[in-house]
Enzyme design. Structure first.
Site, PDB file in Angstrom:
ATOM      1  N   CYS A   1       0.796  -1.237   0.000  1.00 59.30           N
ATOM      2  CA  CYS A   1       0.000   0.000   0.000  1.00 59.30           C
ATOM      3  C   CYS A   1       0.825   1.283   0.000  1.00 59.30           C
ATOM      4  CB  CYS A   1      -0.923   0.006   1.210  1.00 59.30           C
ATOM      5  SG  CYS A   1      -2.036  -1.404   1.213  1.00 59.30           S
TER       6      CYS A   1
HETATM    7  N1  NAD Z   1      -2.756  -6.246   2.036  1.00 61.50           N
HETATM    8  C1  NAD Z   1      -3.194  -5.193   2.694  1.00 61.50           C
HETATM    9  O1  NAD Z   1      -2.884  -5.011   3.851  1.00 61.50           O
HETATM   10  C2  NAD Z   1      -4.125  -4.178   2.031  1.00 61.50           C
HETATM   11  C3  NAD Z   1      -4.721  -3.200   2.843  1.00 61.50           C
HETATM   12  C4  NAD Z   1      -5.591  -2.301   2.266  1.00 61.50           C
HETATM   13  C5  NAD Z   1      -5.865  -2.361   0.901  1.00 61.50           C
HETATM   14  N2  NAD Z   1      -5.270  -3.316   0.118  1.00 61.50           N
HETATM   15  C6  NAD Z   1      -5.617  -3.345  -1.302  1.00 61.50           C
HETATM   16  O2  NAD Z   1      -6.437  -4.490  -1.557  1.00 61.50           O
HETATM   17  C7  NAD Z   1      -6.180  -5.015  -2.864  1.00 61.50           C
HETATM   18  C8  NAD Z   1      -5.784  -6.480  -2.771  1.00 61.50           C
HETATM   19  O3  NAD Z   1      -4.598  -6.571  -2.019  1.00 61.50           O
HETATM   20  P1  NAD Z   1      -4.073  -7.926  -1.404  1.00 61.50           P
HETATM   21  O4  NAD Z   1      -3.026  -7.545  -0.426  1.00 61.50           O
HETATM   22  O5  NAD Z   1      -5.178  -8.793  -0.941  1.00 61.50           O
HETATM   23  O6  NAD Z   1      -3.417  -8.589  -2.719  1.00 61.50           O
HETATM   24  P2  NAD Z   1      -2.945 -10.120  -2.888  1.00 61.50           P
HETATM   25  O7  NAD Z   1      -1.936 -10.102  -3.969  1.00 61.50           O
HETATM   26  O8  NAD Z   1      -2.604 -10.705  -1.560  1.00 61.50           O
HETATM   27  O9  NAD Z   1      -4.253 -10.870  -3.383  1.00 61.50           O
HETATM   28  C9  NAD Z   1      -4.874 -10.616  -4.585  1.00 61.50           C
HETATM   29  C10 NAD Z   1      -5.472 -11.918  -5.101  1.00 61.50           C
HETATM   30  O10 NAD Z   1      -6.179 -11.616  -6.308  1.00 61.50           O
HETATM   31  C11 NAD Z   1      -5.998 -12.717  -7.184  1.00 61.50           C
HETATM   32  N3  NAD Z   1      -6.319 -12.280  -8.539  1.00 61.50           N
HETATM   33  C12 NAD Z   1      -5.593 -11.507  -9.391  1.00 61.50           C
HETATM   34  N4  NAD Z   1      -6.276 -11.323 -10.531  1.00 61.50           N
HETATM   35  C13 NAD Z   1      -7.446 -11.980 -10.410  1.00 61.50           C
HETATM   36  C14 NAD Z   1      -8.576 -12.155 -11.248  1.00 61.50           C
HETATM   37  N5  NAD Z   1      -8.634 -11.614 -12.471  1.00 61.50           N
HETATM   38  N6  NAD Z   1      -9.603 -12.899 -10.778  1.00 61.50           N
HETATM   39  C15 NAD Z   1      -9.552 -13.476  -9.554  1.00 61.50           C
HETATM   40  N7  NAD Z   1      -8.520 -13.332  -8.716  1.00 61.50           N
HETATM   41  C16 NAD Z   1      -7.479 -12.595  -9.134  1.00 61.50           C
HETATM   42  C17 NAD Z   1      -4.540 -13.108  -6.966  1.00 61.50           C
HETATM   43  O11 NAD Z   1      -4.281 -14.418  -7.423  1.00 61.50           O
HETATM   44  C18 NAD Z   1      -4.437 -12.976  -5.448  1.00 61.50           C
HETATM   45  O12 NAD Z   1      -4.783 -14.190  -4.793  1.00 61.50           O
HETATM   46  C19 NAD Z   1      -5.099  -4.110  -3.457  1.00 61.50           C
HETATM   47  O13 NAD Z   1      -5.697  -3.105  -4.210  1.00 61.50           O
HETATM   48  C20 NAD Z   1      -4.447  -3.505  -2.223  1.00 61.50           C
HETATM   49  O14 NAD Z   1      -3.862  -2.255  -2.503  1.00 61.50           O
HETATM   50  C21 NAD Z   1      -4.410  -4.239   0.653  1.00 61.50           C
END
Ligand code: NAD
Length: 450
Positions: free
Chosen positions: A288
């Site tokens: 982030c």
């Molecule tokens: N990790 C955090 O602490 C956090 C906190 C706030 C916001 N976010 C935001 O949340 C969002 C997700 O982050 P995250 O940390 O969970 O990412 P991540 O990489 O851990 O997980 C994302 C998942 O999406 C899947 N994916 C990708 N393309 C796909 C598709 N077309 N269809 C289905 N699945 C698909 C991936 O395989 C993966 O399992 C991002 O925008 C991030 O900025 C994350």
């Protein structure tokens, strides 16, 4: 498009399904955000289906396993007993009532927003949409994404000519943006105590989303539009990024002046108003804070606007790993040693303490920079037995044990995991360079703060 009467009955039907915990929930993207969210809804007895394109994740979940350290197999088993399923089959979207998208939003090689995961998801979901569903985007992104990128694909590519409900124009589906606010590793604030900001495309979308999130979060915070909700998330992360840059810069000055920045921050934090403490470190990490602010800088250019705070903060924060290297070189120099050929143990590679997430970790940059200087680098991190290849690194290193610390010329603390016994580490090491103030309270001339 649905008539006013049909729209109103679809609305009542979806609301009552949510209130009765009968709504079927589809979560797309089962990563650090999506999987915990899926488990929360499952705990509340909703039937949850998780969608992901990563076959290994689906197979792991379907066989009762887990791939996120803080989520136990018991939690997965409990969710499965409540009907949780994981699949790569998008045709099952048609059976969902509420669809939440939690896919990655990284930067591309030119430091510009990479929305391909959102657009890929929209293309995959659209053909299976049906009237009466709500679609909510949770991925962090610039203001305008929901309306300018997501909705046009959903509307254009669904088979039934469905339209999103807009203010003054009833549609067939509802769309909202609601940012994720998870703080990995934070055990002080329960997830359901974190208020959930919601920006619906129309008042009905906001109302349905509030009812839906209200079933797991104690408080929902409505804002006037998806763009306002998108901007809220960026404000939160930019606030953090800029304040961390400020203390990082002041740390550099304090080091020169022979002052301890952590002592000063702790003293300032006793002020009961107008001050919130932020702490310096070896550089920003995680999905982030190093990434999200640049989503806004990019969008701002469309409005002939330069976000100078974001750029300055980026410049300072990106320089921090280089400062760690300079301090390590100088600490070794004082012991009449060159970095070239020195054996260095990097302690902690996760981007912050007590979590199993390596994304954008400054430790990766630090290891690469040390290797470029000719150091012989090892690492220890209880969360990572092995560090292989990521988007921007290829280390192929195995975790070294903490036995025989005296064999290293320097132990460099990059991530201050709580499980480390810092007193023992200082006692056994020859030199400790500490970028996190993890050795606070330990008196030894072997410690060099950086
Ligand atoms: N990790 C955090 O602490 C956090 C906190 C706030 C916001 N976010 C935001 O949340 C969002 C997700 O982050 P995250 O940390 O969970 O990412 P991540 O990489 O851990 O997980 C994302 C998942 O999406 C899947 N994916 C990708 N393309 C796909 C598709 N077309 N269809 C289905 N699945 C698909 C991936 O395989 C993966 O399992 C991002 O925008 C991030 O900025 C994350």
């Amino acid at each position: 498009m649905t008539s006013q009467l049909t729209a109103s009955s679809l609305f009542t039907d979806l609301k009552s399904r949510i209130d009765a915990r009968q709504a079927r929930v589809g979560i797309i993207g089962l990563g650090y955000v999506g999987l915990p969210l899926a488990l929360l809804y499952s705990e509340q007895k909703f039937a949850v289906t998780g969608f992901d394109i990563d076959r290994r994740k689906i197979d792991t979940l379907e066989s009762g396993g887990t791939y996120i350290f803080r989520i136990t197999p018991e939690e997965i088993a409990a969710a499965k007993a409540n009907g949780f399923k994981a699949t790569a089959d998008y045709s099952q979207i048609a059976a969902m009532d509420a669809i939440i998208i939690c896919v990655p939003t990284p930067l591309n090689e030119y430091h510009e927003p990479d929305l391909s995961y959102i657009t890929d998801t929209a293309h995959a979901v659209a053909p299976y949409l049906r009237a009466g569903q709500i679609v909510i985007l949770e991925s962090t992104t610039y203001p305008g994404t929901t309306e300018e990128v997501l909705i046009p694909i959903l509307e254009k590519e669904n088979k039934a000519g469905l339209k999103a409900s807009r203010k003054g124009a009833a549609g067939d589906i509802w769309v909202a943006f609601s940012p994720e606010r998870e703080d990995p590793g934070n055990t002080q604030v329960a997830r359901h105590d974190i208020p959930k900001v919601i920006g619906g495309l129309d008042p009905q979308a906001s109302e349905i989303a509030a009812a839906f999130y209200g079933s797991i979060f104690r408080r929902t915070v409505p804002v006037s539009s998806p763009a306002a909700a998108e901007m809220t998330k960026l404000l939160e992360n930019i606030y953090r990024c800029v304040n961390i840059a400020l203390v990082n810069e002041l740390k550099m000055l304090c080091l020169r002046m022979g002052l301890n920045i952590w002592e000063i921050i702790d003293a300032a934090a006793t002020k009961p108003f107008g001050f919130h403490p932020f702490y310096p470190g070896p550089g920003l990490g995680g999905h982030c804070i190093p990434v999200d602010p640049f989503y806004l800088s990019w969008k701002a250019k469309e409005f002939d606007f330069r976000t100078r705070f974001i750029e300055l903060a980026g410049e300072i924060n990106v320089a921090m790993p280089y400062n760690v290297i300079a301090s390590t070189i100088s600490a070794l120099n004082r012991q009449k040693k060159a970095i070239n050929g020195s054996r260095i143990l990097v302690l902690g590679v996760a981007y912050k303490k007590d979590i199993d997430d390596l994304r954008e970790s400054p430790a990766l940059t630090i290891i690469e920079l040390l290797q470029k200087e000719g150091a012989v680098v090892s690492y220890n991190d209880p969360y990572f037995p092995f560090v292989g290849r990521g988007r921007k690194y290829d280390l192929q290193m195995k975790c070294s044990s903490l036995d025989h610390l005296g064999q290293y010329d320097c132990v460099l603390i990059v991530t201050d995991h709580s499980d480390y016994d810092y007193k023992k580490i200082v006692d056994e090491a020859r030199l400790v360079v500490d970028s996190r103030n993890a050795t606070r309270g330990i008196k030894s001339d072997k410690i060099v703060h950086c």
